[in-house]
Write a protein that holds these residues in place. Structure first.
Motif, short mmCIF file in Angstrom:
data_model
loop_
_atom_site.label_atom_id
_atom_site.label_comp_id
_atom_site.label_asym_id
_atom_site.label_seq_id
_atom_site.Cartn_x
_atom_site.Cartn_y
_atom_site.Cartn_z
N GLY A 171 -10.40 0.07 5.11
CA GLY A 171 -10.40 -1.63 5.52
C GLY A 171 -9.17 -1.15 6.28
O GLY A 171 -8.78 -2.02 7.21
N VAL A 172 -10.14 0.35 7.08
CA VAL A 172 -9.12 0.81 8.94
C VAL A 172 -9.74 0.67 9.67
O VAL A 172 -9.71 -0.05 10.85
CB VAL A 172 -8.63 2.24 8.12
CG1 VAL A 172 -8.35 3.37 9.95
CG2 VAL A 172 -7.64 2.37 7.47
N ARG A 173 -11.73 1.09 9.31
CA ARG A 173 -11.96 1.06 10.48
C ARG A 173 -13.84 -0.09 10.26
O ARG A 173 -14.39 0.04 11.19
CB ARG A 173 -13.52 2.44 9.81
CG ARG A 173 -12.11 3.85 10.02
CD ARG A 173 -13.15 5.42 9.93
NE ARG A 173 -13.64 5.19 8.38
CZ ARG A 173 -13.99 6.22 8.23
NH1 ARG A 173 -13.96 7.91 8.76
NH2 ARG A 173 -14.56 6.31 6.69
N GLN A 174 -13.12 -1.06 9.35
CA GLN A 174 -13.76 -1.55 8.98
C GLN A 174 -12.62 -3.21 8.53
O GLN A 174 -12.32 -3.06 7.71
CB GLN A 174 -15.63 -2.08 8.15
CG GLN A 174 -14.56 -1.80 6.93
CD GLN A 174 -15.92 -2.26 5.25
OE1 GLN A 174 -16.88 -1.54 5.78
NE2 GLN A 174 -15.54 -0.77 4.63
N GLU A 212 -5.49 0.42 3.87
CA GLU A 212 -5.42 -0.10 4.97
C GLU A 212 -4.28 0.61 5.56
O GLU A 212 -3.59 1.29 5.13
CB GLU A 212 -4.73 -1.45 4.96
CG GLU A 212 -5.64 -2.95 4.47
CD GLU A 212 -5.02 -3.81 3.71
OE1 GLU A 212 -6.06 -5.23 3.65
OE2 GLU A 212 -4.14 -3.93 3.82
N GLU A 213 -3.60 0.31 6.83
CA GLU A 213 -3.06 1.17 8.10
C GLU A 213 -1.76 0.77 7.26
O GLU A 213 -1.69 -0.48 6.50
CB GLU A 213 -2.83 -0.03 9.57
CG GLU A 213 -4.32 0.92 9.95
CD GLU A 213 -4.50 2.03 10.42
OE1 GLU A 213 -3.44 2.75 10.15
OE2 GLU A 213 -5.32 2.22 11.93
N PRO A 214 -1.00 1.15 7.52
CA PRO A 214 0.71 1.19 6.83
C PRO A 214 1.54 0.30 7.01
O PRO A 214 1.15 -0.28 8.82
CB PRO A 214 1.14 2.45 6.84
CG PRO A 214 0.46 3.12 7.64
CD PRO A 214 -0.41 3.10 8.15
N LEU A 215 2.13 -0.62 6.48
CA LEU A 215 3.22 -1.94 6.74
C LEU A 215 4.39 -0.47 6.94
O LEU A 215 5.70 -0.51 7.92
CB LEU A 215 3.59 -2.60 6.54
CG LEU A 215 2.07 -3.69 6.09
CD1 LEU A 215 2.38 -4.40 5.49
CD2 LEU A 215 1.84 -3.49 7.75
N HIS A 216 4.64 0.32 5.96
CA HIS A 216 5.82 0.92 6.17
C HIS A 216 6.04 2.77 6.75
O HIS A 216 4.93 3.44 7.03
CB HIS A 216 5.88 2.00 4.68
CG HIS A 216 7.42 2.65 4.58
ND1 HIS A 216 7.80 3.60 4.64
CD2 HIS A 216 7.90 1.71 3.23
CE1 HIS A 216 8.86 3.86 4.21
NE2 HIS A 216 9.39 2.63 3.52
N PHE A 247 -1.04 5.49 4.36
CA PHE A 247 -2.04 4.52 4.27
C PHE A 247 -0.70 3.37 3.69
O PHE A 247 -0.45 3.87 2.64
CB PHE A 247 -2.82 5.06 3.73
CG PHE A 247 -4.14 5.70 4.59
CD1 PHE A 247 -5.41 4.84 5.79
CD2 PHE A 247 -3.64 7.04 5.07
CE1 PHE A 247 -5.64 6.03 6.50
CE2 PHE A 247 -4.34 8.11 5.88
CZ PHE A 247 -5.77 7.40 6.56
N ARG A 248 -1.98 2.32 3.59
CA ARG A 248 -1.28 1.25 2.29
C ARG A 248 -2.60 0.73 1.26
O ARG A 248 -3.43 1.09 1.88
CB ARG A 248 -1.42 -0.80 3.45
CG ARG A 248 -1.06 -1.19 2.54
CD ARG A 248 -0.45 -2.63 3.15
NE ARG A 248 0.06 -3.75 2.20
CZ ARG A 248 -0.39 -5.39 2.59
NH1 ARG A 248 -1.39 -5.25 3.75
NH2 ARG A 248 -0.23 -5.83 2.02
N TYR A 249 -1.83 1.07 0.64
CA TYR A 249 -3.31 0.73 -0.85
C TYR A 249 -2.50 -0.72 -1.59
O TYR A 249 -1.76 -0.56 -2.03
CB TYR A 249 -2.93 2.51 -0.99
CG TYR A 249 -2.99 2.73 -2.71
CD1 TYR A 249 -4.22 2.17 -3.24
CD2 TYR A 249 -2.37 3.19 -3.80
CE1 TYR A 249 -4.58 1.76 -4.50
CE2 TYR A 249 -2.25 3.43 -5.30
CZ TYR A 249 -4.23 2.81 -5.53
OH TYR A 249 -4.85 3.15 -7.08
N GLU A 304 1.73 4.00 0.94
CA GLU A 304 2.33 2.48 0.20
C GLU A 304 1.93 1.78 -0.70
O GLU A 304 0.74 1.67 -0.25
CB GLU A 304 2.60 1.49 1.97
CG GLU A 304 3.40 0.25 1.60
CD GLU A 304 3.16 -0.27 3.08
OE1 GLU A 304 3.88 -1.40 3.54
OE2 GLU A 304 2.32 0.57 4.54
N ILE A 305 2.96 1.00 -1.50
CA ILE A 305 2.05 0.31 -2.46
C ILE A 305 3.21 -0.12 -2.67
O ILE A 305 4.49 -0.87 -2.28
CB ILE A 305 2.26 0.98 -3.76
CG1 ILE A 305 2.67 1.68 -4.36
CG2 ILE A 305 0.98 2.09 -4.02
CD1 ILE A 305 3.01 2.27 -5.97
#
Length: 301
Positions: free
Chosen positions: A26-29, A57-61, A66-68, A106-107
């Motif tokens: 979900g980072v590149r698409q 995904e890109e992280p929020l933390h 990354f965000r997982y 990040e979970i």
């Protein structure tokens, strides 16, 4: 978040000790995951087939790489997946999303640390382990309990079975663990679903059945919340090992043999670590809306 109507999603199928996953970048698409789409992807007859869908995904933390995110086969999003975490690390490196090793992911309940060890395996620092009923959204009022070394066992009797005493372990996601004499012949298919959906667990629970082979060796089957019995469960292996250690039945490190392979668990000084394989099976593309339309109304088995 952007809708992906009519878009093709690139995916990778992976497995860790037989626990199988669909990995999505979900980072590149752009990925807009819904319960319906997760169910369609996981469907073993009409979809790709998987125990869980894992989304990077890109992280929020600010401290995470990354965000997982983890979606069960029933479409529900859950807190953690140990086998999936190892596949997450391998996927990020193989896809060239990052060359950092270890990685910080990040979970929903915090950060975990993952490291490829160079021998085809990945080690995961699993984060905080907790044992209070409230940590599992479990209503323990009025239940019979029994002290067992450092553990407290809670009696839950599914239909047709009496006197079963369970350990409770929260490793981001909730686990109930039962010690059995013979895991191969124990009625996991009957007791697992009954405990998973027991009304005392407000958010349901993963159900582990542990056979002790030796002081550092157990065998395990797990009925996973929202997925049914799987060939392996990483957090379930951790929960079973921790339960055995707290009961004084096991010693570090613990080898956990699942139906899909072997995991190694170490819990010492409050630090919980899991080591095991992560394997890429194949890469592919899927028209997510066409797939969802095809699988709509089907029943996953």
């Amino acid at each position: 978040m952007q809708d992906n109507s009519g878009m093709i999603w690139n995916f990778t199928k992976m497995q860790g000790t037989g626990n199988d996953f669909i990995m999505l970048d979900g980072v590149r698409q752009p990925i807009h995951m819904t319960p319906e789409r997760a169910r369609a992807l996981a469907d073993r007859h009409f979809g790709i087939g998987a125990d869980q869908i894992l989304l990077v995904e890109e992280p929020l933390h600010p401290e995470a790489d990354f965000r997982y995110r983890i979606f069960n086969a029933d479409g529900g999003e859950v807190e953690h997946c140990g086998n999936g975490a190892r596949c997450f690390a391998r996927f990020v490196h193989e896809q060239g999303l990052s060359h950092r090793n270890p990685l910080r992911a990040e979970i929903s309940t915090g950060l975990i640390v993952l490291e490829e060890t160079g021998d085809g395996e990945v080690t995961v620092d699993m984060g905080q382990t907790r044992f209070e009923p409230a940590d599992l959204h479990f209503d323990a009022r009025g239940l019979e309990t029994r002290a067992c070394a450092d553990d407290t066992l809670y009696r839950l009797d599914p239909p047709g079975h009496e006197g079963l005493m369970w350990s409770l372990v929260a490793i981001s996601n909730p686990h109930a663990v039962l010690q059995v004499e013979d895991v191969d012949h124990y009625p996991v298919g009957a007791i697992g679903p009954a405990i998973e959906s027991h009304p005392r667990f407000a958010q349901h629970v993963n159900v582990g059945f542990m056979q002790i082979v030796g002081r550092r060796h157990i065998r395990l089957r797990v009925h996973e919340r929202g997925a049914g019995e799987t060939l392996a469960c990483g957090t379930g292996a951790c929960a079973a090992a921790v339960a055995g250690l707290r009961r004084g039945l096991l010693a570090n490190p613990v080898r956990v043999d699942t139906r899909g392979g072997t995991l190694h668990i170490d819990w010492e000084g409050g630090r919980l670590r899991m080591r095991g394989p992560a394997i890429t099976v194949f890469n592919g593309q899927v028209d997510i809306d066409a797939l969802t339309a095809t699988t709509r109304g089907s029943t996953r088995t």
